[in-house]
Scaffold this motif. Structure first.
Motif, short mmCIF file in Angstrom:
data_model
loop_
_atom_site.label_atom_id
_atom_site.label_comp_id
_atom_site.label_asym_id
_atom_site.label_seq_id
_atom_site.Cartn_x
_atom_site.Cartn_y
_atom_site.Cartn_z
N GLN A 103 0.82 -1.21 0.00
CA GLN A 103 0.00 0.00 0.00
C GLN A 103 0.86 1.26 0.00
OE1 GLN A 103 -3.11 -1.69 -0.87
NE2 GLN A 103 -3.50 0.39 -0.20
N PHE A 104 1.94 1.26 0.77
CA PHE A 104 2.81 2.42 0.78
C PHE A 104 3.48 2.63 -0.57
CE2 PHE A 104 2.87 2.16 5.52
CZ PHE A 104 2.54 3.49 5.76
N MET A 105 3.61 1.57 -1.38
CA MET A 105 4.32 1.65 -2.66
C MET A 105 3.39 1.95 -3.84
SD MET A 105 6.90 -1.59 -2.26
CE MET A 105 7.31 -1.48 -4.00
N ILE A 106 2.12 2.23 -3.57
CA ILE A 106 1.16 2.44 -4.66
C ILE A 106 1.62 3.55 -5.61
CG2 ILE A 106 -1.12 3.43 -5.13
CD1 ILE A 106 -2.27 1.68 -2.98
N ASN A 107 2.20 4.59 -5.07
CA ASN A 107 2.59 5.74 -5.90
C ASN A 107 3.92 5.54 -6.60
OD1 ASN A 107 0.25 6.96 -5.12
ND2 ASN A 107 1.20 8.39 -3.68
N ASP A 108 4.56 4.38 -6.43
CA ASP A 108 5.83 4.06 -7.08
C ASP A 108 6.91 5.10 -6.80
OD1 ASP A 108 4.81 1.74 -8.25
OD2 ASP A 108 4.01 2.87 -9.95
N GLN A 109 6.91 5.63 -5.60
CA GLN A 109 7.88 6.66 -5.27
C GLN A 109 9.16 6.09 -4.67
OE1 GLN A 109 5.17 6.00 -3.68
NE2 GLN A 109 5.45 6.07 -1.47
N PHE A 110 9.14 4.83 -4.23
CA PHE A 110 10.29 4.24 -3.58
C PHE A 110 11.27 3.65 -4.59
CE2 PHE A 110 7.14 3.44 0.00
CZ PHE A 110 7.57 4.52 0.74
N LEU A 137 -5.18 4.67 3.63
CA LEU A 137 -4.00 4.03 3.06
C LEU A 137 -4.30 2.63 2.53
CD1 LEU A 137 -1.30 4.99 5.73
CD2 LEU A 137 -1.95 6.21 3.66
N LEU A 138 -5.58 2.26 2.43
CA LEU A 138 -5.94 0.91 2.03
C LEU A 138 -6.64 0.84 0.68
CD1 LEU A 138 -7.22 -0.54 5.44
CD2 LEU A 138 -5.02 -0.94 4.32
N GLY A 139 -6.89 1.97 0.05
CA GLY A 139 -7.56 1.99 -1.24
C GLY A 139 -6.62 1.76 -2.40
N LYS A 140 -7.17 1.83 -3.61
CA LYS A 140 -6.35 1.69 -4.80
C LYS A 140 -5.44 2.90 -4.99
CE LYS A 140 -9.66 -1.27 -7.22
NZ LYS A 140 -10.48 -1.46 -8.43
N GLU A 141 -5.82 4.01 -4.38
CA GLU A 141 -4.99 5.21 -4.36
C GLU A 141 -4.91 5.71 -2.92
OE1 GLU A 141 -6.41 8.15 -7.05
OE2 GLU A 141 -6.17 6.89 -8.85
N LEU A 142 -3.77 6.27 -2.55
CA LEU A 142 -3.61 6.82 -1.21
C LEU A 142 -4.40 8.11 -1.09
CD1 LEU A 142 0.22 6.24 -0.59
CD2 LEU A 142 -1.72 4.73 -0.11
N ASP A 143 -5.18 8.21 -0.06
CA ASP A 143 -6.04 9.38 0.16
C ASP A 143 -5.50 10.18 1.36
OD1 ASP A 143 -8.08 11.21 0.09
OD2 ASP A 143 -9.53 9.92 1.11
N ILE A 144 -4.41 10.88 1.14
CA ILE A 144 -3.73 11.60 2.22
C ILE A 144 -4.16 13.05 2.19
CG2 ILE A 144 -1.49 12.23 3.20
CD1 ILE A 144 -0.32 9.78 1.86
N CYS A 145 -5.11 13.41 3.06
CA CYS A 145 -5.61 14.77 3.14
C CYS A 145 -6.15 15.02 4.54
CB CYS A 145 -6.70 15.01 2.09
SG CYS A 145 -8.15 13.97 2.31
N MET A 146 -6.48 16.27 4.84
CA MET A 146 -6.96 16.64 6.16
C MET A 146 -8.27 15.92 6.50
SD MET A 146 -5.04 18.66 7.97
CE MET A 146 -6.20 19.38 9.13
N THR A 147 -9.14 15.78 5.51
CA THR A 147 -10.42 15.12 5.75
C THR A 147 -10.23 13.67 6.17
OG1 THR A 147 -11.53 16.56 4.14
CG2 THR A 147 -12.64 14.50 4.73
N SER A 148 -9.34 12.97 5.47
CA SER A 148 -9.07 11.57 5.81
C SER A 148 -8.37 11.45 7.16
CB SER A 148 -8.21 10.93 4.72
OG SER A 148 -8.89 10.90 3.49
#
Length: 491
Positions: A103-110, A137-148
């Motif tokens: 899940q942490f690697m979804i964005n292929d940033q590592f 952090l469990l979806g198909k895309e990471l939803d990192i925002c204040m609301t979440s």
């Protein structure tokens, strides 16, 4: 070795009961004296002495009454831990080590190196296959925002507080003090205001939100509540300890910051403490001591855990290579303070004697490490990571049984920051280990750098089988499990 242990135990019992041993001959002499004199003669002599010194007797009586009242008024009020509740997320939030990394690697940033480092760290740091991540952090895309981030926090806080209020029967209007600690997530309005609004707490509630104080903030909250309850009579305090994972996952490739992705997981706890004498009969524990140690004046301590941006602009918490040495240094200062408060006289005498021989006679002998197992039956050491637990087990000379609550908490729930101590205490309760009179030592470390301790004494036998909200109760028979030995990885 066994013979030495028996000799030391015999010595400990002799010193601990020395006053009773010395009283025996005194009682024998007193009995012989009284038997040689008539009771009437003694009472007559005492009465005549008081009559001839009546002014002195009156003055002494007044002084005795004054100091008795002064002692009662000024003596610190006892603070009781009525009960606590640990939040346990639903099955939808449960992840294996492999799923968490994926899940942490979804964005292929590592980079490949960062991925390999995290995979090895996850395998060897003591984390199990059933910890929890937030929905963001469990979806198909990471939803990192204040609301979440707020959604995660409200789920954890309200879940823990709802359970606590239900099991204790306390009404929100009865809460006089509210303390919330969350190190890395501090929105506006504050988390304490959010709780006041949700539960409609009374207008004169004393509320605090503690931020940026690391994993030891839970015990800072306990100490703050204790101080407030010494001032405000007939009141109770609600403490909420948590951390936010949504907004604090690290998406860069700095190794010193990647460790937090492997260790931190969703969790939180709500604790109710009270100074009401009427709450003693229903409380689980009474607070004996709190000790706070702060090493922030030293730069190497202050800078060993820092939230900052890396070279690519990603925000994370950097852990210095000196973290373990700083933790050991701060722990030493903390136990030096708490030792005289909790250790039996037998251990204090051994420590002083060894120090005297080393300093005065320059003898080449090892410093004596007090046996804290004589002062406490249970140890709740912050589950910050496998390396930290290994180091404390060695330094405090503890056995696997003493470390089990901390290791199993790290394995099952991960590092839940300031709330981990309460999952550990819940583990001991679920195992049926807490008996009346048992002493519990909670130890936590935090950025700054800090080491804080709290000592609780059990007021009754805790029967966790009657508590449906204990986070371990449905699976306690599956523990303990074997955790692979920690292998250090370079950061």
């Amino acid at each position: 070795m066994a013979e030495n242990n028996h000799i030391k135990l015999l010595y400990h019992h002799f010193i601990s009961n020395a006053i009773y041993i010395m009283l025996v001959p005194l009682l024998i002499l007193s009995f012989n004296y009284l038997s040689s004199s008539t009771t009437d003669n003694l009472l007559h002599a005492l009465w005549m002495t008081m009559r001839s010194n009546l002014p002195v007797v009156i003055i002494c009586g007044c002084f005795l009454s004054f100091f008795t009242v002064f002692y009662i008024v000024s003596h610190p009020r006892q603070v009781y831990l009525v009960d606590f509740s640990c939040f346990k997320p639903g099955e939808d939030y449960k992840v294996t080590r492999e799923t968490a990394l994926k899940q942490f690697m979804i964005n292929d940033q590592f980079t490949e190196e960062s991925e390999a480092f995290q995979r090895k760290m996850l395998e060897r740091c003591g984390i199990g296959q059933a910890t929890y991540l937030p929905e963001s952090l469990l979806g198909k895309e990471l939803d990192i925002c204040m609301t979440s981030g707020r959604k995660e926090t409200t789920m954890v806080i309200f879940g823990a507080v709802d359970n606590l209020l239900k099991k204790t029967g306390v009404k929100p209007k009865d809460i006089g003090v509210l303390i919330v600690n969350c190190s890395l997530y501090n929105p506006t309005p504050s988390l304490s205001a959010m709780i006041v609004n949700h539960y409609k707490l009374r207008g004169n509630v004393i509320s605090y939100s503690l931020g940026g104080m690391g994993c030891s903030a839970g015990l800072i909250s306990v100490d703050l509540a204790k101080q407030l309850l010494q001032v405000h009579r007939n009141s109770c305090a609600l403490i909420v300890s948590t951390e936010n994972i949504t907004l604090n996952g690290y998406m860069g490739n700095n190794r010193s910051m990647l460790v937090t992705n492997c260790l931190f997981r969703v969790g939180g706890a709500a604790i109710l403490i009270s100074n009401l004498p009427s709450d003693k009969c229903r409380s689980k524990y009474v607070l004996s001591n709190t000790v706070r140690t702060q090493k922030g004046a030293y730069d190497h301590c202050y800078n060993c855990v820092v939230q900052e941006e890396d070279e690519d602009g990603y925000v994370g918490v950097a852990l210095s290579k000196s973290l373990m040495s700083v933790a050991a240094e701060t722990l030493k200062a903390n136990i030096t303070t708490i030792g005289p408060l909790v250790l039996p006289m037998s251990e204090q005498l051994l420590f002083i004697a060894t120090l005297f021989l080393r300093k005065v006679f320059n003898l080449n002998i090892k410093p004596y490490i007090p046996d804290f197992k004589l002062a406490f039956e249970h140890f709740c050491i912050h589950a910050g990571g496998r390396a930290v637990l290994d180091e404390l087990e060695k330094n405090l000379n503890l056995r696997n049984w003493h470390m089990e609550p901390s290791r199993m908490t790290l394995y099952r729930f991960g590092n839940t920051s300031s709330s981990s101590l309460w999952y550990e205490l819940a583990y001991s309760e679920a195992k049926g280990r807490i008996n009346k009179g048992d002493r519990v030592w909670q130890i936590a470390f935090g950025s700054g750098f800090k080491c804080n301790s709290a000592v609780w004494r059990a007021l009754k036998v805790v029967n966790a089988m009657e508590e449906k909200d204990n986070p371990w109760i449905d699976e306690i028979n599956d523990f303990p499990v074997v955790v692979p030995k920690m292998v250090s990885l370079s950061v």
